[in-house]
Design a protein around this motif. Structure first.
Motif, PDB file in Angstrom:
ATOM      1  N   PRO A  65     -11.982 -28.222  44.247  1.00 19.50           N
ATOM      2  CA  PRO A  65     -12.736 -27.168  43.532  1.00 19.50           C
ATOM      3  C   PRO A  65     -12.863 -25.880  44.357  1.00 19.50           C
ATOM      4  O   PRO A  65     -13.361 -25.892  45.485  1.00 19.50           O
ATOM      5  CB  PRO A  65     -14.116 -27.812  43.303  1.00 19.50           C
ATOM      6  CG  PRO A  65     -13.833 -29.274  43.279  1.00 19.50           C
ATOM      7  CD  PRO A  65     -12.734 -29.472  44.282  1.00 19.50           C
ATOM      8  N   GLY A  66     -12.284 -24.804  43.826  1.00 19.66           N
ATOM      9  CA  GLY A  66     -12.391 -23.496  44.440  1.00 19.66           C
ATOM     10  C   GLY A  66     -11.290 -23.175  45.435  1.00 19.66           C
ATOM     11  O   GLY A  66     -11.265 -22.058  45.984  1.00 19.66           O
ATOM     12  N   ASN A  67     -10.309 -24.097  45.685  1.00 17.42           N
ATOM     13  CA  ASN A  67      -9.287 -23.760  46.666  1.00 17.42           C
ATOM     14  C   ASN A  67      -8.009 -24.588  46.394  1.00 17.42           C
ATOM     15  O   ASN A  67      -8.078 -25.704  45.875  1.00 17.42           O
ATOM     16  CB  ASN A  67      -9.777 -24.027  48.081  1.00 17.42           C
ATOM     17  CG  ASN A  67      -9.073 -23.163  49.112  1.00 17.42           C
ATOM     18  OD1 ASN A  67      -8.047 -22.539  48.816  1.00 17.42           O
ATOM     19  ND2 ASN A  67      -9.631 -23.105  50.315  1.00 17.42           N
ATOM     20  N   THR A  68      -6.854 -24.001  46.786  1.00 19.83           N
ATOM     21  CA  THR A  68      -5.541 -24.666  46.644  1.00 19.83           C
ATOM     22  C   THR A  68      -4.755 -24.464  47.930  1.00 19.83           C
ATOM     23  O   THR A  68      -4.691 -23.348  48.451  1.00 19.83           O
ATOM     24  CB  THR A  68      -4.747 -24.072  45.466  1.00 19.83           C
ATOM     25  OG1 THR A  68      -5.483 -24.244  44.253  1.00 19.83           O
ATOM     26  CG2 THR A  68      -3.392 -24.777  45.348  1.00 19.83           C
ATOM     27  N   PHE A  69      -4.144 -25.582  48.403  1.00 17.90           N
ATOM     28  CA  PHE A  69      -3.366 -25.554  49.646  1.00 17.90           C
ATOM     29  C   PHE A  69      -1.929 -26.010  49.338  1.00 17.90           C
ATOM     30  O   PHE A  69      -1.714 -26.853  48.487  1.00 17.90           O
ATOM     31  CB  PHE A  69      -3.981 -26.475  50.708  1.00 17.90           C
ATOM     32  CG  PHE A  69      -5.416 -26.170  51.008  1.00 17.90           C
ATOM     33  CD1 PHE A  69      -5.762 -25.219  51.982  1.00 17.90           C
ATOM     34  CD2 PHE A  69      -6.443 -26.811  50.321  1.00 17.90           C
ATOM     35  CE1 PHE A  69      -7.093 -24.951  52.254  1.00 17.90           C
ATOM     36  CE2 PHE A  69      -7.767 -26.530  50.593  1.00 17.90           C
ATOM     37  CZ  PHE A  69      -8.097 -25.594  51.565  1.00 17.90           C
ATOM     38  N   TRP A  70      -0.964 -25.409  50.119  1.00 17.02           N
ATOM     39  CA  TRP A  70       0.443 -25.740  49.917  1.00 17.02           C
ATOM     40  C   TRP A  70       1.097 -26.169  51.243  1.00 17.02           C
ATOM     41  O   TRP A  70       0.714 -25.667  52.310  1.00 17.02           O
ATOM     42  CB  TRP A  70       1.220 -24.534  49.374  1.00 17.02           C
ATOM     43  CG  TRP A  70       0.888 -24.201  47.943  1.00 17.02           C
ATOM     44  CD1 TRP A  70      -0.120 -23.389  47.511  1.00 17.02           C
ATOM     45  CD2 TRP A  70       1.586 -24.663  46.808  1.00 17.02           C
ATOM     46  NE1 TRP A  70      -0.122 -23.299  46.151  1.00 17.02           N
ATOM     47  CE2 TRP A  70       0.931 -24.083  45.676  1.00 17.02           C
ATOM     48  CE3 TRP A  70       2.681 -25.483  46.569  1.00 17.02           C
ATOM     49  CZ2 TRP A  70       1.343 -24.302  44.374  1.00 17.02           C
ATOM     50  CZ3 TRP A  70       3.085 -25.692  45.278  1.00 17.02           C
ATOM     51  CH2 TRP A  70       2.438 -25.128  44.186  1.00 17.02           C
ATOM     52  N   ASP A  71       2.100 -27.025  51.091  1.00 15.69           N
ATOM     53  CA  ASP A  71       2.983 -27.397  52.218  1.00 15.69           C
ATOM     54  C   ASP A  71       4.427 -27.241  51.726  1.00 15.69           C
ATOM     55  O   ASP A  71       4.909 -28.073  50.950  1.00 15.69           O
ATOM     56  CB  ASP A  71       2.723 -28.828  52.691  1.00 15.69           C
ATOM     57  CG  ASP A  71       3.712 -29.260  53.777  1.00 15.69           C
ATOM     58  OD1 ASP A  71       4.258 -28.379  54.479  1.00 15.69           O
ATOM     59  OD2 ASP A  71       3.960 -30.481  53.902  1.00 15.69           O
ATOM     60  N   ASN A  72       5.079 -26.171  52.166  1.00 16.16           N
ATOM     61  CA  ASN A  72       6.468 -25.906  51.762  1.00 16.16           C
ATOM     62  C   ASN A  72       7.409 -25.907  52.960  1.00 16.16           C
ATOM     63  O   ASN A  72       8.425 -25.202  52.948  1.00 16.16           O
ATOM     64  CB  ASN A  72       6.569 -24.591  50.997  1.00 16.16           C
ATOM     65  CG  ASN A  72       6.080 -23.412  51.831  1.00 16.16           C
ATOM     66  OD1 ASN A  72       5.730 -23.559  53.001  1.00 16.16           O
ATOM     67  ND2 ASN A  72       6.044 -22.220  51.231  1.00 16.16           N
ATOM     68  N   ASN A  73       7.068 -26.675  53.997  1.00 15.03           N
ATOM     69  CA  ASN A  73       7.914 -26.806  55.192  1.00 15.03           C
ATOM     70  C   ASN A  73       8.130 -25.444  55.834  1.00 15.03           C
ATOM     71  O   ASN A  73       9.260 -25.079  56.180  1.00 15.03           O
ATOM     72  CB  ASN A  73       9.257 -27.466  54.835  1.00 15.03           C
ATOM     73  CG  ASN A  73      10.047 -27.918  56.053  1.00 15.03           C
ATOM     74  OD1 ASN A  73       9.481 -28.109  57.141  1.00 15.03           O
ATOM     75  ND2 ASN A  73      11.363 -28.068  55.900  1.00 15.03           N
ATOM     76  N   GLN A  74       7.039 -24.733  55.960  1.00 11.41           N
ATOM     77  CA  GLN A  74       7.043 -23.410  56.603  1.00 11.41           C
ATOM     78  C   GLN A  74       8.002 -22.449  55.890  1.00 11.41           C
ATOM     79  O   GLN A  74       8.736 -21.671  56.522  1.00 11.41           O
ATOM     80  CB  GLN A  74       7.399 -23.528  58.094  1.00 11.41           C
ATOM     81  CG  GLN A  74       6.404 -24.355  58.882  1.00 11.41           C
ATOM     82  CD  GLN A  74       6.765 -24.503  60.337  1.00 11.41           C
ATOM     83  OE1 GLN A  74       7.839 -24.044  60.777  1.00 11.41           O
ATOM     84  NE2 GLN A  74       5.887 -25.113  61.114  1.00 11.41           N
TER      85      GLN A  74
END
Length: 292
Positions: free
Chosen positions: A255-264
């Motif tokens: 809730p309120g935030n989104t994080f990503w991992d795209n291998n830098q």
């Protein structure tokens, strides 16, 4: 008184031995009666022999001895129909050509192609071989198309020493990704920032012309108090072009935030390969027997 004076033959005065109970005069009389073998009656030969020799040895006249003589068959003579003994067999021995200094192979060289041509293969045999080769080639193409597989072009993030540091820094990180043919089985580690979590995977197989979102599931018992683990499954098309690539990145929402991992910024990439026979000939002539 001497024998000469009495007029008696000296031989008659010499006593003859005789057996007990036998009358000497009688024996002498019988002997005097036998002047030759012709005087012996064949019917009384045995009886006469007993009287002359004092035992029962059978006395035979010459002609009777010859007539009654039994002939024993020589042991060297064989019975009629009897098989002769086998002759001793000669022991056989085998000697090889190389032991005698000879060649083991006989090579024939054709020097005149017009007079000594190699055997011709019948046309129906050639046609059958070509047809079989075409069918095999087509079947091999189908086999290659159906048997493709993906290979990751990156090292497994979870095996890196700084993996947990990246999880705390990014809040989310791909932990592992293994492949089975065209299917990817992966796990994601996220930081336990909130009770409500939403973890997903976005991926493509045609350079982001189309993209898909794959759901994940929580792995029970994986929480260590600070992190949680989720799993996902992605299956790429079986007719995917050889050399094509599957790319993916991981998304973590609270809730309120989104994080990503795209291998830098490079995404996690998998390349498509095919299984085939590199030694398979593309020419039907290579499937034929060659005569030299």
């Amino acid at each position: 008184m001497s024998a000469d004076n009495c007029g008696i033959d000296e031989d008659q005065c010499t006593p003859k031995p005789c057996k007990a109970g036998q009358n000497p005069a009688e024996t002498n009389h019988e002997r005097n009666d036998i002047n030759s073998f012709d005087d012996i009656d064949p019917k009384k030969a045995e009886e006469t022999a007993r009287k002359l020799f004092g035992h029962s040895t059978k006395y035979l006249l010459p002609e009777h001895a010859e007539r009654g003589k039994t002939h024993q068959r020589s042991k060297s003579l064989k019975e009629v129909g009897e098989k002769p003994p086998p002759s001793p067999t000669r022991r056989k021995s085998v000697r090889f050509a190389d032991a005698l200094g000879l060649e083991l192979t006989d090579v024939k060289v054709i020097t005149n192609a017009e007079r000594e041509l190699p055997p011709e293969i019948p046309a129906q045999v050639l046609q059958s071989l070509r047809r079989s080769h075409e069918e095999l080639t087509e079947a091999t193409k189908q086999f290659i198309e159906k048997h493709r597989y993906l290979t990751p072009l990156f090292n497994q993030p979870g095996s890196a020493r700084e993996f947990l540091g990246k999880v705390f820094t990014q809040a989310v990180c791909l932990e592992s990704a293994v492949v089975s043919d065209m299917t990817i089985l992966g796990t994601i580690r996220v930081r336990n920032l909130h009770f409500e979590k939403k973890v997903g995977v976005r991926w493509t197989y045609n350079d982001w012309k189309l993209c898909f979102d794959a759901p994940t599931e929580y792995v029970h018992g994986s929480s260590d108090g600070t992190t949680d683990k989720f799993s996902f499954t992605i299956t790429a098309p079986n007719n995917m072009e050889v050399g094509g690539k599957v790319e993916l990145c991981v998304r973590f929402e609270i809730p309120g935030n989104t994080f990503w991992d795209n291998n830098q910024g490079h995404n996690y990439v998998f390349e498509c390969f095919s299984q085939g026979y590199s030694t398979l000939s593309t020419s039907p002539d290579d499937s034929l027997w060659r005569f030299t």
